[in-house]
Write a protein that holds these residues in place. Structure first.
Motif, PDB file in Angstrom:
ATOM      1  N   ARG A   1       2.351  -5.333  -9.443  1.00 12.52           N
ATOM      2  CA  ARG A   1       3.480  -5.505  -8.522  1.00 12.52           C
ATOM      3  C   ARG A   1       3.255  -4.890  -7.147  1.00 12.52           C
ATOM      4  N   TYR A   2       2.837  -3.634  -7.093  1.00 13.23           N
ATOM      5  CA  TYR A   2       2.746  -2.938  -5.808  1.00 13.23           C
ATOM      6  C   TYR A   2       1.347  -2.404  -5.514  1.00 13.23           C
ATOM      7  N   LEU A   3       0.349  -2.958  -6.157  1.00 11.86           N
ATOM      8  CA  LEU A   3      -1.017  -2.481  -5.942  1.00 11.86           C
ATOM      9  C   LEU A   3      -1.501  -2.761  -4.524  1.00 11.86           C
ATOM     10  N   LEU A   4      -1.108  -3.889  -3.952  1.00 13.78           N
ATOM     11  CA  LEU A   4      -1.619  -4.303  -2.645  1.00 13.78           C
ATOM     12  C   LEU A   4      -0.731  -3.873  -1.490  1.00 13.78           C
ATOM     13  N   ASP A   5       0.545  -3.712  -1.731  1.00 12.28           N
ATOM     14  CA  ASP A   5       1.505  -3.339  -0.690  1.00 12.28           C
ATOM     15  C   ASP A   5       2.577  -2.467  -1.332  1.00 12.28           C
ATOM     16  N   PRO A   6       2.681  -1.187  -0.927  1.00 11.21           N
ATOM     17  CA  PRO A   6       3.641  -0.288  -1.573  1.00 11.21           C
ATOM     18  C   PRO A   6       5.096  -0.603  -1.251  1.00 11.21           C
ATOM     19  N   TRP A   7       5.325  -1.520  -0.312  1.00 10.40           N
ATOM     20  CA  TRP A   7       6.690  -1.839   0.103  1.00 10.40           C
ATOM     21  C   TRP A   7       7.204  -3.164  -0.471  1.00 10.40           C
ATOM     22  N   THR A   8       6.292  -4.081  -0.723  1.00 12.99           N
ATOM     23  CA  THR A   8       6.704  -5.438  -1.088  1.00 12.99           C
ATOM     24  C   THR A   8       6.000  -5.880  -2.361  1.00 12.99           C
ATOM     25  N   LYS A   9       6.768  -6.219  -3.385  1.00 10.39           N
ATOM     26  CA  LYS A   9       6.211  -6.625  -4.669  1.00 10.39           C
ATOM     27  C   LYS A   9       5.329  -7.855  -4.505  1.00 10.39           C
ATOM     28  N   HIS A  10       4.142  -7.775  -5.092  1.00 12.01           N
ATOM     29  CA  HIS A  10       3.168  -8.868  -5.157  1.00 12.01           C
ATOM     30  C   HIS A  10       2.545  -9.251  -3.814  1.00 12.01           C
ATOM     31  N   ALA A  11       2.994  -8.679  -2.713  1.00  7.76           N
ATOM     32  CA  ALA A  11       2.467  -9.077  -1.409  1.00  7.76           C
ATOM     33  C   ALA A  11       1.106  -8.419  -1.150  1.00  7.76           C
TER      34      ALA A  11
END
Length: 314
Positions: A102-112
C-alpha cells in the motif's frame, strides 16, 4: 522440514503437525494447491509466516514485497532473497510474487504511483525488482494491476499510459524469464475480464502477460456466475487469489461471510487444469493470521471435496 516459532519469535526447524501435513492424496482428491497471502501476516516476520503456513499444511505463499516482508528497496536484497529461497526449499512451499504493497512507494498515497500516473517510474522500478526476486525464487508469477486514473485524466490517456507501462513490463518479464499475472481490480482502470482482454489485444497478446484472477472480485463486479468467470479465465490463468465477497462491495471477507458458493468455483478451477497456487487474500486480517489461515485451509479443502454435489453457482 518445516519450522516452528520460538518464544523469542524466530523461526526454527521443528516438526510438522500430523493433522495438517500436505499429502499427494489431498492434491489428488482436489487437483488444487492452496497458498496464503503474506499481506495477511503483516504482524509476523516473513520466516515466521512461512513456518506457520508450512505447519498448517499450505502448499505455498503469495509474497507481497513490502516494508515488513522482503522490502525490495532495502540493502542486501540478493542476500535476503537467498535466505527466503532456502527457507521455502526447506519447507517445500512454492510462491508467487505480489506487488500490492500500500505505502511502500509513497508514504502519503496508497499504491501511488501506478501505471496510469503521469510518472510511473517508481512503480516500474518496483515491478522490475519484483521480477528479479521472482526469478531468484522460481516464483510461478508476478502479479500486478493498472491503478486508478487521477481525476480529470481522460480514459484515452490512461489507457495509453497503461499500455506503455505494460509493454515495458512484458519486455522485462521476458528478460527475467518470469510470467506476469495481470489482475482486474474493482475501481481501477482494468477492473473486469473484458478490460483485461482488451489490454492483451492492445499489447498484441504477449505470452508473458497472463491473468491473476481474484475470485472475490468476480462476485463483486462480473455479471456472469463466478464459476463461469473461472472457465473464461482458464486459458490465461497464472495466479489465483481467493476470499469471500458480496456483490458490489469490494471487501475481502473470511469464507462463509459473503455470497460465494465455493464448491462449483473450485470445481471449475480444477477442470481448467490450473496447476498454480490458489492463495487466500485477506490483507486486513493480520491480527488473527494463524487462526484464520487454519480455518481458511480447512474450509477450502472441505469445499473442494464437496465439488460434485453443489448448489446453483453464484
Amino acid at each position: 522440514m518445516t519450522g516452528t516459532v520460538t518464544d523469542q519469535g524466530h523461526a526454527q526447524p521443528g516438526p510438522v503437525r500430523t493433522d495438517a501435513v500436505r499429502t499427494d492424496a489431498v492434491r489428488a482428491d482436489t487437483g488444487l494447491r492452496f497458498g496464503y497471502g503474506t499481506n495477511g501476516f503483516a504482524g509476523h516476520r516473513l520466516t515466521e509466516a512461512i513456518a506457520v503456513l508450512a505447519d498448517l499444511g499450505y502448499d505455498g505463499i503469495a509474497l507481497t514485497l513490502d516494508h515488513c516482508h522482503l522490502d525490495p528497496f532495502a540493502p542486501g536484497l540478493s542476500r535476503r532473497v537467498a535466505r527466503v529461497a532456502r527457507r521455502l526449499a526447506e519447507t517445500g512451499l512454492d510462491t508467487v510474487v505480489e506487488t500490492g504493497a500500500r505505502y511502500l512507494l509513497d508514504p502519503w498515497t496508497k499504491h501511488a504511483p501506478t501505471l496510469v500516473d503521469e510518472d510511473p517510474s517508481r512503480r516500474l522500478e518496483y515491478l522490475g525488482l519484483a521480477m528479479r526476486v521472482a526469478a531468484d525464487l522460481n516464483a510461478g508469477a508476478v502479479s500486478l494491476w493498472s491503478g486508478v486514473p487521477a481525476p480529470g485524466v481522460p480514459s484515452r490517456v490512461a489507457w495509453e499510459r497503461l499500455v506503455h507501462g505494460c509493454g515495458w513490463a512484458v519486455a522485462e518479464a521476458d528478460r527475467h524469464g518470469v510470467v506476469l499475472g495481470f489482475e482486474p481490480e474493482p475501481g481501477m482502470l482494468v477492473d473486469t475480464l473484458d478490460a483485461y482482454e482488451l489490454l492483451r489485444r492492445r499489447l498484441g497478446d504477449p505470452p508473458a502477460l497472463g491473468l491473476t484472477l481474484d475470485i472475490g472480485h468476480c462476485r463483486c463486479l462480473e455479471a456472469a456466475p463466478v464459476s463461469d468467470c473461472v472457465v473464461r479465465a482458464g486459458p490465461h490463468l497464472v495466479n489465483v487469489q481467493i476470499e469471500d465477497m458480496r456483490r458490489g462491495v469490494h471487501e475481502h471477507l473470511e469464507f462463509g461471510q459473503g455470497e460465494i458458493d465455493f464448491p462449483p468455483v473450485l470445481d471449475a478451477l480444477r477442470r481448467t487444469g490450473f496447476p498454480g497456487l490458489v492463495s487466500v487474500e485477506l490483507p486486513r486480517h493480520s491480527h488473527a493470521a494463524p487462526q484464520l489461515a487454519a480455518r481458511s485451509l480447512a474450509f477450502l479443502r472441505a469445499a473442494a471435496g464437496a465439488a460434485h454435489g453443489t448448489r446453483t453457482p453464484r
